[in-house]
Design an enzyme around this catalytic site. Structure first.
Site, PDB file in Angstrom:
ATOM      1  CB  THR A 159      19.463  39.633  -7.082  1.00  0.00           C
ATOM      2  OG1 THR A 159      17.710  40.757  -7.313  1.00  0.00           O
ATOM      3  CG2 THR A 159      18.293  38.372  -7.858  1.00  0.00           C
ATOM      4  CB  CYS A 219      16.845  46.453  -2.860  1.00  0.00           C
ATOM      5  SG  CYS A 219      17.938  46.685  -4.661  1.00  0.00           S
TER       6      CYS A 219
END
Length: 232
Positions: free
Chosen positions: A83, A197
């Site tokens: 992430t 992202c």
């Protein structure tokens, strides 16, 4: 081949992409029936998302540090955090383990240098775009200026990530909005745009725009492949 530790589940949608890319990369590099040696710890993203929204980053860092220790204890020789946003607390992880931590911004920064990009746009969660931890890392260490969309567009990017992509929902209208935002960043002088992202690669790809895209998921996963097959 070194064992790769993946700290995932944020969201599981993109963690599965990491798993695929890393295994494809190992197979391509080593041939035959080779696949990656991976130790995966997947967290419940709902708990972390609530901590993010409440600004409880220290508590989130403790959860991830504990998970990283478990990965190391299982035999991982290097750890990836699957992430971008949670790299805000990467120091807590680094300080809790004794094996290398493969920071996503190092993978991105090295790719920017290879492409000779001096000014880059960033699409990510609002936390990543608006807070300083990600942009300053790239700017200070790699000398690349990082710009972000205007406030209303940041809201669009953030909403699509949490309400759609993290749930596996892919909408054409959202794709069009993202491509428009990418194009506007290019009009502001960006030589490329970071898909900062890990879920964004589910929505847009290089086929959607002439602007150079740097897919953080692909670049980070390939960094893991290189680490795994490098000499000890």
């Amino acid at each position: 081949m070194k064992k790769i530790g993946l700290l995932g589940g944020m969201s599981w949608e993109s963690t599965s992409i990491y798993y695929r890319i890393i295994n494809e990369g190992i197979a391509k590099s080593l041939g035959g029936l080779h696949s990656a040696e991976i130790i995966l710890y997947s967290l419940d993203f709902e708990e972390l998302a609530q901590l993010q929204a409440a600004g409880k980053w220290k508590q989130a860092g403790l959860l991830l540090a504990e998970a990283a220790q478990r990965i190391e204890g299982a035999g991982a020789e290097g750890v990836l955090l699957c992430t971008n946003t949670m790299h805000k607390i990467s120091r807590a992880i680094v300080e809790s383990i004794g094996v290398p931590f493969l920071h996503v911004c190092d993978a991105i920064g090295e790719a920017l240098l290879v492409k000779k990009i001096k000014k880059v746009g960033l699409l990510a969660t609002a936390f990543t775009m608006e807070q300083d931890f990600y942009r300053s890392y790239i700017q200070d260490k790699y000398g690349v200026e990082v710009i972000i969309p205007e406030k209303s567009d940041r809201g669009i990017v953030h909403r699509v990530i949490y309400d759609e992509l993290c749930k596996g929902i892919i909408l054409d209208d959202s794709r069009k909005s993202y491509v428009r935002i990418v194009d506007e960043l290019a009009e502001q002088g960006a030589d490329g745009v970071i898909l900062g992202c890990t879920e964004i690669c589910m929505l847009i790809s290089q086929a959607d725009t002439t602007v150079t895209l740097l897919d953080s998921t692909e670049i980070h996963a390939q960094k893991a492949v290189a680490f795994s097959i490098s000499e000890k």
